[in-house]
Design an enzyme around this catalytic site. Structure first.
Site, PDB file in Angstrom:
ATOM      1  N   ASP A 160     -30.527 -15.679  -2.994  1.00  0.00           N
ATOM      2  CA  ASP A 160     -31.627 -14.748  -2.754  1.00  0.00           C
ATOM      3  C   ASP A 160     -32.233 -14.335  -4.090  1.00  0.00           C
ATOM      4  O   ASP A 160     -31.520 -14.182  -5.083  1.00  0.00           O
ATOM      5  CB  ASP A 160     -31.125 -13.494  -2.008  1.00  0.00           C
ATOM      6  CG  ASP A 160     -32.208 -12.884  -1.126  1.00  0.00           C
ATOM      7  OD1 ASP A 160     -33.212 -12.405  -1.684  1.00  0.00           O
ATOM      8  OD2 ASP A 160     -32.042 -12.881   0.106  1.00  0.00           O
ATOM      9  N   PHE A 174     -36.540 -10.401  -3.462  1.00  0.00           N
ATOM     10  CA  PHE A 174     -37.906  -9.899  -3.273  1.00  0.00           C
ATOM     11  C   PHE A 174     -37.954  -8.989  -2.052  1.00  0.00           C
ATOM     12  O   PHE A 174     -38.445  -7.864  -2.117  1.00  0.00           O
ATOM     13  CB  PHE A 174     -38.889 -11.062  -3.132  1.00  0.00           C
ATOM     14  CG  PHE A 174     -40.302 -10.613  -2.821  1.00  0.00           C
ATOM     15  CD1 PHE A 174     -40.951  -9.700  -3.645  1.00  0.00           C
ATOM     16  CD2 PHE A 174     -40.975 -11.083  -1.708  1.00  0.00           C
ATOM     17  CE1 PHE A 174     -42.246  -9.265  -3.356  1.00  0.00           C
ATOM     18  CE2 PHE A 174     -42.259 -10.660  -1.406  1.00  0.00           C
ATOM     19  CZ  PHE A 174     -42.896  -9.750  -2.239  1.00  0.00           C
ATOM     20  N   SER A 218     -38.029 -16.715   2.666  1.00  0.00           N
ATOM     21  CA  SER A 218     -39.474 -16.514   2.732  1.00  0.00           C
ATOM     22  C   SER A 218     -39.731 -15.084   3.180  1.00  0.00           C
ATOM     23  O   SER A 218     -39.056 -14.601   4.097  1.00  0.00           O
ATOM     24  CB  SER A 218     -40.157 -17.467   3.728  1.00  0.00           C
ATOM     25  OG  SER A 218     -41.544 -17.144   3.838  1.00  0.00           O
ATOM     26  N   ARG A 222     -29.096 -35.407  -1.023  1.00  0.00           N
ATOM     27  CA  ARG A 222     -28.098 -35.799  -2.017  1.00  0.00           C
ATOM     28  C   ARG A 222     -26.674 -35.617  -1.506  1.00  0.00           C
ATOM     29  O   ARG A 222     -25.797 -36.457  -1.763  1.00  0.00           O
ATOM     30  CB  ARG A 222     -28.291 -34.993  -3.311  1.00  0.00           C
ATOM     31  CG  ARG A 222     -29.464 -35.457  -4.155  1.00  0.00           C
ATOM     32  CD  ARG A 222     -29.448 -34.784  -5.524  1.00  0.00           C
ATOM     33  NE  ARG A 222     -29.684 -33.349  -5.417  1.00  0.00           N
ATOM     34  CZ  ARG A 222     -30.886 -32.785  -5.393  1.00  0.00           C
ATOM     35  NH1 ARG A 222     -31.968 -33.546  -5.457  1.00  0.00           N
ATOM     36  NH2 ARG A 222     -31.012 -31.481  -5.311  1.00  0.00           N
ATOM     37  N   TYR A 251     -48.717 -17.778   5.033  1.00  0.00           N
ATOM     38  CA  TYR A 251     -47.427 -17.837   5.736  1.00  0.00           C
ATOM     39  C   TYR A 251     -47.467 -18.869   6.864  1.00  0.00           C
ATOM     40  O   TYR A 251     -46.599 -19.749   6.947  1.00  0.00           O
ATOM     41  CB  TYR A 251     -47.083 -16.456   6.276  1.00  0.00           C
ATOM     42  CG  TYR A 251     -45.766 -16.374   7.004  1.00  0.00           C
ATOM     43  CD1 TYR A 251     -44.566 -16.577   6.332  1.00  0.00           C
ATOM     44  CD2 TYR A 251     -45.723 -16.066   8.358  1.00  0.00           C
ATOM     45  CE1 TYR A 251     -43.351 -16.484   6.998  1.00  0.00           C
ATOM     46  CE2 TYR A 251     -44.512 -15.968   9.030  1.00  0.00           C
ATOM     47  CZ  TYR A 251     -43.328 -16.180   8.346  1.00  0.00           C
ATOM     48  OH  TYR A 251     -42.124 -16.087   9.008  1.00  0.00           O
ATOM     49  N   LYS A 270     -45.418 -22.469   6.753  1.00  0.00           N
ATOM     50  CA  LYS A 270     -44.377 -22.874   7.699  1.00  0.00           C
ATOM     51  C   LYS A 270     -44.738 -24.171   8.403  1.00  0.00           C
ATOM     52  O   LYS A 270     -43.859 -24.998   8.699  1.00  0.00           O
ATOM     53  CB  LYS A 270     -44.157 -21.764   8.727  1.00  0.00           C
ATOM     54  CG  LYS A 270     -43.483 -20.525   8.176  1.00  0.00           C
ATOM     55  CD  LYS A 270     -42.069 -20.808   7.693  1.00  0.00           C
ATOM     56  CE  LYS A 270     -41.336 -19.536   7.304  1.00  0.00           C
ATOM     57  NZ  LYS A 270     -39.969 -19.793   6.776  1.00  0.00           N
ATOM     58  N   GLU A 301     -35.917 -40.409   4.965  1.00  0.00           N
ATOM     59  CA  GLU A 301     -34.660 -40.358   4.206  1.00  0.00           C
ATOM     60  C   GLU A 301     -33.435 -40.146   5.097  1.00  0.00           C
ATOM     61  O   GLU A 301     -32.326 -39.984   4.574  1.00  0.00           O
ATOM     62  CB  GLU A 301     -34.736 -39.223   3.168  1.00  0.00           C
ATOM     63  CG  GLU A 301     -35.943 -39.273   2.254  1.00  0.00           C
ATOM     64  CD  GLU A 301     -35.945 -40.486   1.334  1.00  0.00           C
ATOM     65  OE1 GLU A 301     -34.883 -41.141   1.221  1.00  0.00           O
ATOM     66  OE2 GLU A 301     -36.990 -40.776   0.723  1.00  0.00           O
TER      67      GLU A 301
END
Length: 417
Positions: free
Chosen positions: A117, A120, A159, A190, A229, A233, A247
């Site tokens: 985090d 914010f 967010s 990864r 926003y 999204k 991927e």
């Protein structure tokens, strides 16, 4: 006495010498008991001196408000899991309203949690009860920057989610939902982790289909005040699908509808927090527009259960997570006022806001069929818990000398999430 007792292992010889000198065993026992009493008194005096120093270090804070620092910390009891069933989970936005409740649920279930985090809108106090636990790690980090760790699952919740917060810095909101999502998807690729995106019902905009199924493409304003926003999204969902197809990243997409509960930010401008604060303080409850616009509100624990069920499923398409119980904003204001004992708040209407959706209700058939999820908490029961939380927060602010929070409007827009 000091020569015989100051050093460890040096106490026996003087006693033997005293016996040889003709001192009785009773006398020796009496002396040793007296020494023990004096040592206890000295220890007690040292404790009182330390307490006095701690009080002086509180800069004049009254004793009843001074909180001594604990020497040890106790944690909630967590389920034991072996290496085979225990998962290592990364939660972005882990100190936020929803993220902290997700941390609680997964920690109690015995998993290892890393909460990311940038604070914010998240607050450390939301997860402070886990700090120091061997299964928990709190990391101050912004997902706009890459983060490298070995995990099994990623819940990407980071967010701002209310208009005053996401409109404060629209460019940063877009970056969080695009670059942040790319970084989490790259990490998932990864380490071969499953990643869940906390998307939003805002992708449907001001819907022309009611209730809203996941197959509805939406009715949105791409350059309106909510666009940073909403479109952030929508792009995040597109990125999820692209990484899945290109991927082979395992993805989950949750479209979250209006959610409320304890740990909501008091100044986030959401309709629930605004109405409750106004009702508790006997201030007018403000409705923007004529109050006929509808919303559906779910309690935060239901949302957390839905997110976990979706993560542990094998379903990659978007899923609505919300409560289909629908009320007009006017009805909702009356419900909250009636749940606050003795509230004398009147309900007043003000000018409506740009791009404020006129109706919002989830079609949750896909959630019921694919992840066997339905909301369990009645709206009234959840509101009572939330009201008590805000009452305690307001009282704590008063004790700390802070003014009571005011309902928030930012740029002429009140949140409806």
């Amino acid at each position: 006495m000091s020569n015989g007792l100051d050093e460890e292992g040096q106490g026996d010889a003087p006693v033997e010498n005293n016996k040889n000198a003709g001192i009785s065993d009773d006398t020796v026992s009496s002396l040793l008991e007296r020494i023990k009493v004096l040592e206890d008194e000295l220890s007690s005096m040292r404790t009182r001196m330390d307490d006095a120093e701690n009080r002086e270090g509180n800069n004049g804070i009254p004793d009843e408000m001074a909180v001594p620092l604990p020497t040890t910390k106790s944690f909630p009891s967590v389920r034991y899991r072996n290496e085979e069933t225990r998962k290592r989970v990364l939660i972005t936005g882990g100190a936020g309203f929803v993220g902290s409740h997700l941390v609680d649920k997964l920690m109690l279930d015995g998993h290892e949690i890393i909460a990311l985090d940038n604070y914010f809108t998240g607050r450390k106090k939301n997860i402070e009860h886990w700090i120091g636990h061997p299964n928990f790690e709190m990391v101050h980090h912004d997902v706009v920057n890459p983060y490298f760790v070995e995990v099994d699952q990623i819940y990407h919740l980071a967010s701002p989610a209310s208009p005053p917060h996401y409109m404060y810095n629209p460019v940063k909101t877009i970056k969080t939902n695009t670059l942040g999502t790319i970084n989490m998807l790259g990490l998932a690729k990864r380490v071969k982790a499953t990643v869940l995106l906390a998307s939003t019902s805002e992708v449907y905009g001001d819907p022309e289909v009611h209730p809203q199924p996941e197959t509805y493409w939406g009715h949105v304003n791409t350059i309106g005040p909510r666009a940073c926003y909403d479109e952030g999204k929508r792009v995040a969902e597109s990125l999820m699908v692209a990484y899945n197809k290109q991927e082979n990243v395992k993805i989950r997409i949750a479209r979250i509808f209006n959610t409320f509960g304890p740990r909501m930010h008091m100044n986030d401008g959401r309709v629930v927090s605004n109405f409750i604060i106004q009702a508790l303080q006997d201030k007018p409850i403000t409705i923007y527009g004529n109050g006929t616009q509808t919303r559906s509100f779910q309690y935060v624990t239901d949302l957390v259960d839905g997110l976990i069920a979706l993560m542990n499923s094998n379903y990659s398409l978007p899923v609505n997570i919300g409560n289909p119980e629908e009320h007009t904003i006017g009805e909702f204001a009356t419900i909250i006022r009636d749940l606050v004992p003795g509230s004398t708040s009147e309900i007043v209407n003000q000018e409506s806001q740009q791009d404020d959706p006129q109706q919002r209700r989830p079609d949750i058939r896909r959630a019921a069929e694919q992840i066997q999820w339905r909301p369990q908490v009645l709206m009234k029961d959840g509101l009572l818990k939330t009201i008590e939380y805000f009452r305690a927060e307001i009282d704590r602010n008063k004790r700390g000398g802070k003014p009571p929070p005011e309902p928030v409007r930012h740029g002429g827009l009140e949140s409806r999430r």
